[in-house]
Enzyme design. Structure first.
Site, short mmCIF file in Angstrom:
data_model
loop_
_atom_site.label_atom_id
_atom_site.label_comp_id
_atom_site.label_asym_id
_atom_site.label_seq_id
_atom_site.Cartn_x
_atom_site.Cartn_y
_atom_site.Cartn_z
N HIS A 1 -31.35 -25.00 -59.26
CA HIS A 1 -30.06 -25.63 -59.50
C HIS A 1 -29.08 -24.63 -60.12
O HIS A 1 -29.47 -23.52 -60.53
CB HIS A 1 -30.22 -26.85 -60.40
CG HIS A 1 -30.90 -28.00 -59.72
ND1 HIS A 1 -31.09 -29.23 -60.32
CD2 HIS A 1 -31.44 -28.11 -58.48
CE1 HIS A 1 -31.70 -30.04 -59.47
NE2 HIS A 1 -31.93 -29.39 -58.36
N GLU B 1 -27.52 -24.46 -62.98
CA GLU B 1 -27.75 -24.04 -64.36
C GLU B 1 -28.82 -22.94 -64.43
O GLU B 1 -28.68 -21.97 -65.19
CB GLU B 1 -28.19 -25.23 -65.21
CG GLU B 1 -27.18 -26.37 -65.25
CD GLU B 1 -27.45 -27.44 -64.19
OE1 GLU B 1 -27.34 -28.63 -64.52
OE2 GLU B 1 -27.78 -27.07 -63.03
N ALA C 1 -7.13 -36.32 -33.09
CA ALA C 1 -6.09 -35.36 -32.71
C ALA C 1 -5.22 -36.01 -31.64
O ALA C 1 -5.73 -36.44 -30.60
CB ALA C 1 -6.71 -34.07 -32.18
N SER D 1 -7.89 -33.94 -22.08
CA SER D 1 -7.55 -33.94 -23.50
C SER D 1 -7.68 -32.56 -24.14
O SER D 1 -7.42 -32.41 -25.33
CB SER D 1 -8.45 -34.92 -24.26
OG SER D 1 -9.81 -34.56 -24.13
N ARG E 1 -17.42 -29.40 -39.64
CA ARG E 1 -18.76 -29.59 -39.07
C ARG E 1 -19.81 -28.87 -39.90
O ARG E 1 -20.93 -29.35 -40.06
CB ARG E 1 -18.80 -29.08 -37.63
CG ARG E 1 -18.05 -29.93 -36.63
CD ARG E 1 -18.18 -29.36 -35.23
NE ARG E 1 -17.41 -30.12 -34.25
CZ ARG E 1 -17.33 -29.82 -32.97
NH1 ARG E 1 -17.99 -28.76 -32.51
NH2 ARG E 1 -16.62 -30.56 -32.14
N THR F 1 -17.01 -40.56 -24.88
CA THR F 1 -16.70 -39.17 -25.20
C THR F 1 -17.84 -38.26 -24.75
O THR F 1 -17.62 -37.16 -24.23
CB THR F 1 -16.45 -38.99 -26.70
OG1 THR F 1 -15.31 -39.77 -27.08
CG2 THR F 1 -16.20 -37.53 -27.06
N LEU G 1 -20.74 -30.34 -29.93
CA LEU G 1 -20.65 -30.75 -31.34
C LEU G 1 -21.35 -29.75 -32.28
O LEU G 1 -21.92 -30.14 -33.29
CB LEU G 1 -21.21 -32.16 -31.55
CG LEU G 1 -20.59 -33.27 -30.70
CD1 LEU G 1 -21.21 -34.62 -31.05
CD2 LEU G 1 -19.08 -33.32 -30.88
N GLU H 1 -15.74 -37.74 -34.58
CA GLU H 1 -14.74 -37.19 -33.67
C GLU H 1 -14.60 -38.18 -32.52
O GLU H 1 -15.19 -38.02 -31.45
CB GLU H 1 -15.15 -35.80 -33.20
CG GLU H 1 -15.31 -34.83 -34.38
CD GLU H 1 -15.57 -33.40 -33.94
OE1 GLU H 1 -15.23 -33.05 -32.79
OE2 GLU H 1 -16.10 -32.62 -34.75
N GLY I 1 -13.25 -41.19 -29.82
CA GLY I 1 -12.29 -41.64 -28.84
C GLY I 1 -11.65 -42.93 -29.33
O GLY I 1 -11.95 -43.41 -30.44
#
Length: 377
Positions: free
Chosen positions: A59, A61, A165, A179, A195, A207, A215, A311, A313
């Site tokens: 961790h 610390e 978008a 697109s 991502r 999609t 992806l 992401e 449609g």
């Protein structure tokens, strides 16, 4: 919690440094939180720093302590850490125990850890060792940085980020279905950075078929996310990139087709079936002819996936908004007009302005020639 006015500008400087360090672990420590730590000696000099770098490893610390060459400088030193030190045995020993055995004068914590295994126990243990503990410094910044972890701990399901978008007039695809590309290179690079930061990327069935997306993370460095596709009928062709590329094992299919799911779950049938792939398939309930998205997210949360970048449609985006399943919203607006095609969101079931969804903590920024709107539902 210590009053805000008890902290000096020097305190804030060191905590900001710790917060900056914590962010370097984004994409690598989930389902753990992002944590940064700096250690300053009694003369106000930086002597150690660290952050949680990888899941299962030390961790923040401990990394900060290990960076100190001369442990004698810890006498009357101050530790600044963005999240309450852990008080339980997980993949690593409790940080609170390690801190309690050292000659610190003070530990400053930005945010308490709501994990039931911690939740005040770390601070209490350090105080019992005679070390002053102050908490709440830059708490809001620490909360924003760990919004994913805090949401997952509280609700048991991933923090959902919806990305769209569109053109100036609200279209995500032209009348012929094309697109690529609505937005510019800078905006697409930012999406790839997301991502790498979030645990999983999700798309809907249409999609997956229309765009055959990978992806994957390509325009920046980072780890590859899980890829989640909603395939209600469990009939997407396995020739798609999601089922046939080198990251096939990171694909998760969501379906409500119990009959097809059970057939493919049979090991003999799976080995012989052209639909067999090396990823994972999750069965959820049928909700009005569609896969139950809330149940899907809960199953993903149980599997340790703390964040999902959608992401989407039009249909998936609309369904998520209608069902109040979106936590954070990113909207790219490109300086283009189509005048027709596929709208980004349609059919929310609202009839008046008084019913409109209102977003909070909104902001705008320019990415290349595009504008990026960010808000929270």
């Amino acid at each position: 919690m210590s009053p805000k006015n008890t902290y000096s500008k020097t305190d804030e400087k060191w905590m900001r440094r710790a917060i900056q360090l914590a962010d370097k672990g984004a994409g690598y420590v989930s389902p753990n939180p992002l944590v940064g730590c700096v250690i300053v000696n009694k003369n106000g000099e930086l002597i150690g720093k660290g952050y949680h770098e990888r899941i299962g490893q030390a961790h923040a610390e401990i990394n900060a302590l290990d960076s100190i060459k001369d442990r004698s400088e810890l006498v009357d030193a101050t530790m600044y850490v963005t999240l309450e030190p852990c008080a339980h045995h997980g993949k690593t020993p409790p940080c609170a125990d390690a801190i309690s055995k050292l000659p610190f004068k003070r530990v400053v914590v930005a945010l308490g850890d709501p994990n039931p295994n911690v939740n005040g126990k770390g601070i209490e243990r350090i105080r019992k060792a005679g070390i002053q503990v102050d908490s709440g410094l830059l708490e809001e910044k620490a909360q924003a940085q760990n919004e994913v972890f805090l949401h997952w701990i509280r609700f048991g399901k991933p923090f959902v980020i919806l990305k769209i978008a569109q053109t100036l007039d609200g279209y995500i695809a032209a009348p012929d279905g094309s697109s690529q590309w609505i937005t510019g290179k800078e905006s697409r690079t930012k999406v790839h950075e997301w991502r790498g930061r979030y645990d999983a990327v999700m798309v809907g069935r249409r999609t997956a078929i229309k765009d055959n997306p990978k992806l994957t993370l390509r325009h920046t460095e980072g780890r590859q996310p899980f890829r989640v596709v909603i395939d209600g009928n469990l009939e997407l062709p396995r020739e798609l990139n999601l089922f046939s590329d080198q990251f096939e094992e990171k694909t998760i299919v969501i379906t409500h087709n119990e009959k097809a799911f059970n057939e493919k779950a049979d090991p003999m049938l799976s080995l012989l079936s052209r639909d067999y792939f090396r990823g994972k398939t999750l069965l959820v309930k049928n909700r009005d002819g569609h896969s139950d998205l809330d149940q899907a997210f809960r199953q993903l949360g149980e599997a340790g996936i703390t964040s999902v970048l959608v992401e989407a449609g039009r249909d998936l985006a609309t369904a998520l908004i209608r069902q109040n399943l979106v936590d954070k919203f990113h909207l790219f607006i490109a300086p283009k007009m189509l005048g027709g095609g596929t709208k980004s969101v349609q059919g929310l079931g609202l009839e008046s302005m008084s019913q409109a969804f209102g977003l909070k903590k909104t902001s705008w920024e320019q990415t290349g020639d595009d504008l990026l709107f960010t808000g929270y539902f």
